[in-house]
Design a protein around this motif. Structure first.
Motif, PDB file in Angstrom:
ATOM      1  N   ASN A   1       1.081   3.968  -3.055  1.00  0.00           N
ATOM      2  CA  ASN A   1       0.956   5.432  -2.917  1.00  0.00           C
ATOM      3  C   ASN A   1       2.160   6.215  -3.412  1.00  0.00           C
ATOM      4  OD1 ASN A   1       1.423   7.919  -1.264  1.00  0.00           O
ATOM      5  ND2 ASN A   1      -0.626   7.672  -0.716  1.00  0.00           N
TER       6      ASN A   1
ATOM      7  N   ASN B   1       2.167   4.163  13.706  1.00  0.00           N
ATOM      8  CA  ASN B   1       2.149   4.759  12.489  1.00  0.00           C
ATOM      9  C   ASN B   1       3.601   4.299  12.010  1.00  0.00           C
ATOM     10  OD1 ASN B   1      -0.494   6.178  12.607  1.00  0.00           O
ATOM     11  ND2 ASN B   1       0.463   7.511  13.747  1.00  0.00           N
TER      12      ASN B   1
ATOM     13  N   PHE C   1       2.731   7.353   7.522  1.00  0.00           N
ATOM     14  CA  PHE C   1       1.482   6.584   7.102  1.00  0.00           C
ATOM     15  C   PHE C   1       0.877   5.892   8.443  1.00  0.00           C
ATOM     16  CE2 PHE C   1       3.909   6.654   3.357  1.00  0.00           C
ATOM     17  CZ  PHE C   1       3.169   6.473   2.307  1.00  0.00           C
ATOM     18  N   ASN C   2      -0.451   5.324   8.237  1.00  0.00           N
ATOM     19  CA  ASN C   2      -1.074   4.509   9.539  1.00  0.00           C
ATOM     20  C   ASN C   2      -0.694   3.106   9.199  1.00  0.00           C
ATOM     21  OD1 ASN C   2      -3.108   3.912   7.506  1.00  0.00           O
ATOM     22  ND2 ASN C   2      -4.557   5.213   8.580  1.00  0.00           N
TER      23      ASN C   2
ATOM     24  N   ARG D   1      -2.601   0.907   8.013  1.00  0.00           N
ATOM     25  CA  ARG D   1      -3.497   0.397   6.686  1.00  0.00           C
ATOM     26  C   ARG D   1      -2.701   1.094   5.606  1.00  0.00           C
ATOM     27  NH1 ARG D   1      -7.054   2.318  10.388  1.00  0.00           N
ATOM     28  NH2 ARG D   1      -7.262   4.261   9.175  1.00  0.00           N
ATOM     29  N   GLY D   2      -1.589   2.017   5.657  1.00  0.00           N
ATOM     30  CA  GLY D   2      -1.050   2.298   4.310  1.00  0.00           C
ATOM     31  C   GLY D   2      -1.364   3.677   4.052  1.00  0.00           C
ATOM     32  N   GLU D   3      -2.377   4.523   4.799  1.00  0.00           N
ATOM     33  CA  GLU D   3      -3.157   5.649   4.529  1.00  0.00           C
ATOM     34  C   GLU D   3      -2.177   6.829   4.976  1.00  0.00           C
ATOM     35  OE1 GLU D   3      -7.538   3.955   5.162  1.00  0.00           O
ATOM     36  OE2 GLU D   3      -6.379   5.199   6.928  1.00  0.00           O
ATOM     37  N   VAL D   4      -1.967   7.962   3.876  1.00  0.00           N
ATOM     38  CA  VAL D   4      -1.042   8.982   4.591  1.00  0.00           C
ATOM     39  C   VAL D   4      -1.834   9.829   5.536  1.00  0.00           C
ATOM     40  CG1 VAL D   4       0.092  11.062   3.589  1.00  0.00           C
ATOM     41  CG2 VAL D   4       0.144   8.850   2.113  1.00  0.00           C
ATOM     42  N   LEU D   5      -0.972  10.142   6.479  1.00  0.00           N
ATOM     43  CA  LEU D   5      -1.592  11.005   7.433  1.00  0.00           C
ATOM     44  C   LEU D   5      -1.042  12.349   7.348  1.00  0.00           C
ATOM     45  CD1 LEU D   5      -1.241   8.607  10.727  1.00  0.00           C
ATOM     46  CD2 LEU D   5      -3.159   9.042   9.334  1.00  0.00           C
TER      47      LEU D   5
ATOM     48  N   ALA E   1       0.931  -1.210  -0.055  1.00  0.00           N
ATOM     49  CA  ALA E   1       0.065  -0.013  -0.008  1.00  0.00           C
ATOM     50  C   ALA E   1       0.857   1.367   0.033  1.00  0.00           C
ATOM     51  CB  ALA E   1      -0.986  -0.120   1.190  1.00  0.00           C
TER      52      ALA E   1
END
Length: 194
Positions: free
Chosen positions: A112, A152, A172-173, A175-179, A108
Motif C-alpha cells: 500500500n 489495528n 491499518f486493520n 488485513r492490511g486495509e487502510v482505515l 500488505a
C-alpha cells in the motif's frame, strides 16, 4: 448524463473522499500530575501501577476535543492508554517493530505504501487495542501482547510525494486495509533522511 451533472457528481465524490479519508492531525499534549487525571482512568491503572515503569500522565488536545493518556513501560515495551474526557478507556497502544507483525500483514502494508508514495520511511508502529466491552480485559490483552484479528495498526510515516516531504499517521486493520489517513502538522519540520 450531461457533462455539467457528471462534473458536479465527480466533484462531490472527490471532496467526500478527500475529507473523509485524509484528515489533518493537529495534536498537542501537556504533561499533568496524577491528581489532574480522571479518577475512572486512575482506577483502571492502579492495580498494575507497581509493575509499570516511567508512568507519566498527559492531557491531549486535537483542536476540537481533549483526552487523557497514560504512557508507561511494561516488561521492556512502551505503551500508552488513551481515555476520553470522562476517563473511559478508548484504546491501548503497544509500540512494535515491523518484524513483530505477521509477514503477510507487513507485505500488505508495504504494498500500500509503495503504491501510494514515491518514497516513505516508517518512523513508528503501534498495535492498537481498541476498547470494546471490558476495559480491564483490553488492558490485560495489550500487556500480554495477545494479538487477534481485532487489533489495528497505527503507523507514523515520513513520505515524499511530488517532491514534497510530509508526515502522516495511517491506520491499518489486521488485513492490511487502510482505515484512516491523517497528515500530521508539526510546529517545525525535522530533516527527513531517505
Amino acid at each position: 448524463m450531461n457533462t455539467m451533472y457528471k462534473y458536479a457528481l465527480y466533484t462531490v465524490v472527490f471532496f467526500l473522499t478527500a475529507t473523509g479519508f485524509s484528515q489533518v492531525k493537529k495534536e498537542y499534549e501537556k504533561r499533568i500530575s496524577d491528581a489532574d487525571f480522571p479518577a475512572e482512568a486512575l482506577s483502571l491503572i492502579s492495580p498494575f501501577k507497581k509493575e509499570f515503569n516511567r508512568l507519566k500522565y498527559y492531557k491531549e488536545f486535537d483542536g476540537d476535543n481533549q483526552s487523557f493518556e497514560a504512557k508507561f513501560k511494561y516488561e521492556s515495551s512502551h505503551y500508552s492508554a488513551e481515555f476520553n474526557n470522562e476517563g473511559k478507556l478508548e484504546d491501548v497502544e503497544l509500540k512494535l517493530s515491523k518484524n513483530k507483525l505477521p509477514k503477510a500483514l507487513w507485505e500488505a502494508i508495504k504494498l500500500n505504501l509503495d503504491s501510494n508514495y514515491e518514497r516513505w520511511k516508517l518512523e513508528k508502529l503501534q498495535c492498537q487495542y481498541s476498547h470494546i466491552n471490558n476495559p480491564k480485559e483490553t488492558l490485560e490483552k495489550a500487556l500480554n501482547k495477545t494479538q487477534t484479528k481485532q487489533e489495528n495498526y497505527e503507523l507514523i510515516v515520513a513520505i515524499k510525494q511530488k517532491g514534497k516531504l510530509k508526515k502522516m499517521e495511517i491506520l491499518f486493520n489486521a488485513r492490511g486495509e487502510v482505515l484512516n489517513r491523517r497528515d500530521i502538522l508539526r510546529r517545525s519540520y525535522d530533516f527527513l533522511i531517505f
